[in-house]
Design an enzyme around this catalytic site. Structure first.
Site, PDB file in Angstrom:
ATOM      1  N   ARG A  71       8.195  23.117   7.860  1.00 48.91           N
ATOM      2  CA  ARG A  71       7.446  24.172   7.150  1.00 48.91           C
ATOM      3  C   ARG A  71       7.406  25.467   8.067  1.00 48.91           C
ATOM      4  O   ARG A  71       7.482  25.278   9.337  1.00 48.91           O
ATOM      5  CB  ARG A  71       5.992  23.656   6.996  1.00 48.91           C
ATOM      6  CG  ARG A  71       6.009  22.537   5.779  1.00 48.91           C
ATOM      7  CD  ARG A  71       4.682  21.984   5.637  1.00 48.91           C
ATOM      8  NE  ARG A  71       3.922  23.083   4.832  1.00 48.91           N
ATOM      9  CZ  ARG A  71       2.781  22.809   4.507  1.00 48.91           C
ATOM     10  NH1 ARG A  71       2.021  21.447   4.959  1.00 48.91           N
ATOM     11  NH2 ARG A  71       2.160  23.666   3.895  1.00 48.91           N
ATOM     12  N   ASP A  88      -3.272  24.739  -4.760  1.00 44.38           N
ATOM     13  CA  ASP A  88      -3.061  23.279  -4.316  1.00 44.38           C
ATOM     14  C   ASP A  88      -3.048  22.539  -5.747  1.00 44.38           C
ATOM     15  O   ASP A  88      -2.808  21.306  -5.682  1.00 44.38           O
ATOM     16  CB  ASP A  88      -4.054  22.846  -3.298  1.00 44.38           C
ATOM     17  CG  ASP A  88      -3.697  23.377  -1.900  1.00 44.38           C
ATOM     18  OD1 ASP A  88      -2.659  23.766  -1.573  1.00 44.38           O
ATOM     19  OD2 ASP A  88      -4.733  23.335  -1.034  1.00 44.38           O
ATOM     20  N   LYS A 101       5.409  23.916   0.645  1.00 42.66           N
ATOM     21  CA  LYS A 101       4.078  22.785   0.803  1.00 42.66           C
ATOM     22  C   LYS A 101       4.462  21.365   1.364  1.00 42.66           C
ATOM     23  O   LYS A 101       5.621  21.588   1.988  1.00 42.66           O
ATOM     24  CB  LYS A 101       3.362  22.753  -0.538  1.00 42.66           C
ATOM     25  CG  LYS A 101       2.646  24.016  -1.096  1.00 42.66           C
ATOM     26  CD  LYS A 101       1.537  24.491   0.158  1.00 42.66           C
ATOM     27  CE  LYS A 101       0.883  25.965  -0.575  1.00 42.66           C
ATOM     28  NZ  LYS A 101       0.037  26.575   0.613  1.00 42.66           N
ATOM     29  N   ARG A 134       7.120  21.589  -4.089  1.00 43.50           N
ATOM     30  CA  ARG A 134       6.497  21.108  -5.068  1.00 43.50           C
ATOM     31  C   ARG A 134       7.213  21.432  -6.565  1.00 43.50           C
ATOM     32  O   ARG A 134       6.593  21.035  -7.687  1.00 43.50           O
ATOM     33  CB  ARG A 134       5.070  21.504  -5.017  1.00 43.50           C
ATOM     34  CG  ARG A 134       4.209  20.726  -4.056  1.00 43.50           C
ATOM     35  CD  ARG A 134       2.670  20.986  -3.815  1.00 43.50           C
ATOM     36  NE  ARG A 134       2.305  19.941  -2.925  1.00 43.50           N
ATOM     37  CZ  ARG A 134       1.070  20.269  -2.415  1.00 43.50           C
ATOM     38  NH1 ARG A 134       0.261  21.146  -2.790  1.00 43.50           N
ATOM     39  NH2 ARG A 134       0.652  19.283  -1.543  1.00 43.50           N
ATOM     40  N   ARG A 186      -0.226  15.142  -3.163  1.00 38.22           N
ATOM     41  CA  ARG A 186      -0.709  15.396  -4.375  1.00 38.22           C
ATOM     42  C   ARG A 186       0.258  15.419  -5.625  1.00 38.22           C
ATOM     43  O   ARG A 186      -0.101  15.219  -6.818  1.00 38.22           O
ATOM     44  CB  ARG A 186      -0.872  17.195  -4.356  1.00 38.22           C
ATOM     45  CG  ARG A 186      -2.087  17.429  -3.455  1.00 38.22           C
ATOM     46  CD  ARG A 186      -2.718  18.851  -3.560  1.00 38.22           C
ATOM     47  NE  ARG A 186      -3.320  19.305  -2.475  1.00 38.22           N
ATOM     48  CZ  ARG A 186      -4.567  18.876  -2.021  1.00 38.22           C
ATOM     49  NH1 ARG A 186      -5.367  18.131  -2.854  1.00 38.22           N
ATOM     50  NH2 ARG A 186      -5.168  19.236  -0.715  1.00 38.22           N
TER      51      ARG A 186
END
Ligand code: S3P
Length: 435
Positions: free
Chosen positions: A125, A318, A345, A349, A390
């Site tokens: 990241r 998020d 993220k 995503r 997530r």
């Protein structure tokens, strides 16, 4: 029950009754950080016992701070702004972007050297977004040529305040600079391009260090002390989000999620779902340690596709994995743009969600900065979480509406933010199993 590696969800079931979800991740991180560098004692209740926040706790223990934990209650004996000690080895922040980016700011002005690292996902990241402005403040800090971890901070630098126009809407970047600002001479000013979550500003104020906010311009003065405080962490809106959407899209559902943080810089998913036609009310609204809290009541209703207003993107950042599931269950087309941050993220995503939606028979198209999703019917199938908590939880919810079993692979990382997701999901009516 332990988080298992693979979730299997059978179609059917509906959600009903009251539930609670664990403490807010963002607020739990900040409570440890500010408690550690405050003077006196800080007692935290409702602390998230997730891998990410425990990584922050461990990092401060490695820097000589006495932190005792009993379940979700934490007692921190603050060492003051100048009291941290050099850790004997690199600080490993696991999967947690918040830990590493906020710590980079907090540690840039210390007297000692420190190395920051993390797991495979965190090591991919971007870190230059925090390193560049910290160097403008006179920090001595380096990373790999790709702009990734490990990060090395050389201590003993006197930081000075800067005025910084943030190129990305990121609360992690803003918070990093505000924490560095505690150690910098003069005033540190950050100018947000769009509003982002303001937990750092609220908590610094509660610890006796006021943060000034004029529109998008946020400033902090060099400080000589923070004062320990009690922090009551509300339940995490981002964890509640999975059950909010599940109740909104599964016919016959009706739930109340208790004591959830509803800070306006976090809860834009509610606005998005209401634009889609969801039935949601906030009950018993109140304030807890400077943070708005409410019980959230959600009932099923048929949702419709929308174009998501770009202004809401950073304050729902998020929640997009689960918002995409709501979009797939809605009538018509939903379009999201202005959300390129989703690509950096815990996984990319946009690509992770696209792959899973396509695997479950939903028509979707990735954009550079968003996604177009056509509402439809989920088939059964197998989905990869790309080790992203997530993504795993979002597709578990999709399984309730599928025509056949949905298997979500690689769910271990759910423990980073929502240990107990599996048990709560089962208790509230999801037909979920693991193996
Ligand atoms: C967080 C900020 C957000 C969010 C993350 C937690 C925080 O990241 O995605 O889960 O606690 O400050 P960005 O600020 O980089 O968007």
């Amino acid at each position: 029950m332990q988080q298992a590696n693979r979730f299997r969800i059978q179609p059917g079931g509906k959600l009903s009754g009251q539930l609670t979800v664990p403490g807010d991740k963002s607020i739990s991180h900040r409570a440890i950080m500010l408690g550690a560098i405050a003077e006196g004692e800080t007692n935290v209740s409702g602390f998230l016992q997730g891998e990410d926040t425990l990584a922050t706790m461990q990092a401060f223990q490695q820097m000589g701070v006495s932190i005792e934990r009993s379940g979700s209650n934490i007692r921190i004996i603050g060492v003051g702004l100048g009291g941290l000690k050099a850790p004997g080895k690199p600080l490993d922040l696991g999967n947690s972007g918040t830990s590493v980016r906020l710590l980079a700011g907090l540690l840039a002005g210390q007297r000692f050297d420190v190395d920051l690292t993390g797991d495979e996902s965190l090591r991919k990241r971007p870190m230059r977004r925090v390193i560049d402005p910290l160097m403008q403040m006179n920090a001595s800090i380096s990373c790999t040529d790709d702009g990734t971890l490990p990060v090395h901070i050389t201590g003993g630098q006197q930081l000075h305040g800067i005025e910084y126009d943030m190129p990305v809407a990121s609360a992690q970047l803003k918070s990093c600079l505000l924490l560095a600002g505690l150690y910098a001479s003069g005033t540190t000013i950050v100018i947000e391009c769009k509003p982002t979550r303001d937990h750092t500003e609220r908590m610094l104020t509660a610890f006796g260090c006021p943060v000034d906010k004029q529109g998008q311009r946020i400033s902090i003065q060099s400080s000589n002390k923070l004062v320990g405080n009690d922090v009551h962490v509300p339940a995490d809106f981002s964890s509640a989000a999975f059950f909010i959407v599940a109740a909104a899209i599964v016919p016959g559902s009706d739930i109340v999620i208790k004591n959830v943080g509803v800070n306006p810089t976090r809860h834009a998913m509610l606005d998005i779902l209401k634009l889609m036609g969801a039935k949601i009310d906030l009950l018993n609204q109140r304030e807890q340690t400077g943070e708005p809290v409410a019980d959230i009541h959600v009932e099923y209703s048929q949702l419709n596709g929308i174009t998501i207003p770009e202004a809401l993107v950073p304050i729902a950042i998020d929640e997009f994995p689960i918002i995409f599931i709501a979009a797939a269950a809605a009538k018509g087309v939903t379009k999201l743009s202005g959300a390129a941050e989703l690509r950096v993220k815990e996984s990319d995503r946009i690509e992770s969600m696209l792959a899973g939606l396509l695997a479950l028979g939903i028509k979707a198209e990735a954009l550079g900065d968003g996604m177009i999703i056509e509402g439809g019917k989920f088939s059964g199938g197998e989905v990869n979480s790309f080790t992203d908590h997530r993504i795993a939880m979002a597709f578990s919810v999709a399984g309730m509406l599928a025509t056949d079993t949905v298997t979500v692979n690689d769910c271990t990382n759910v423990a980073t933010s929502f240990p107990g997701f599996f048990d709560t999901a089962r208790q509230i009516g999801m037909h979920i199993d693991h193996g």
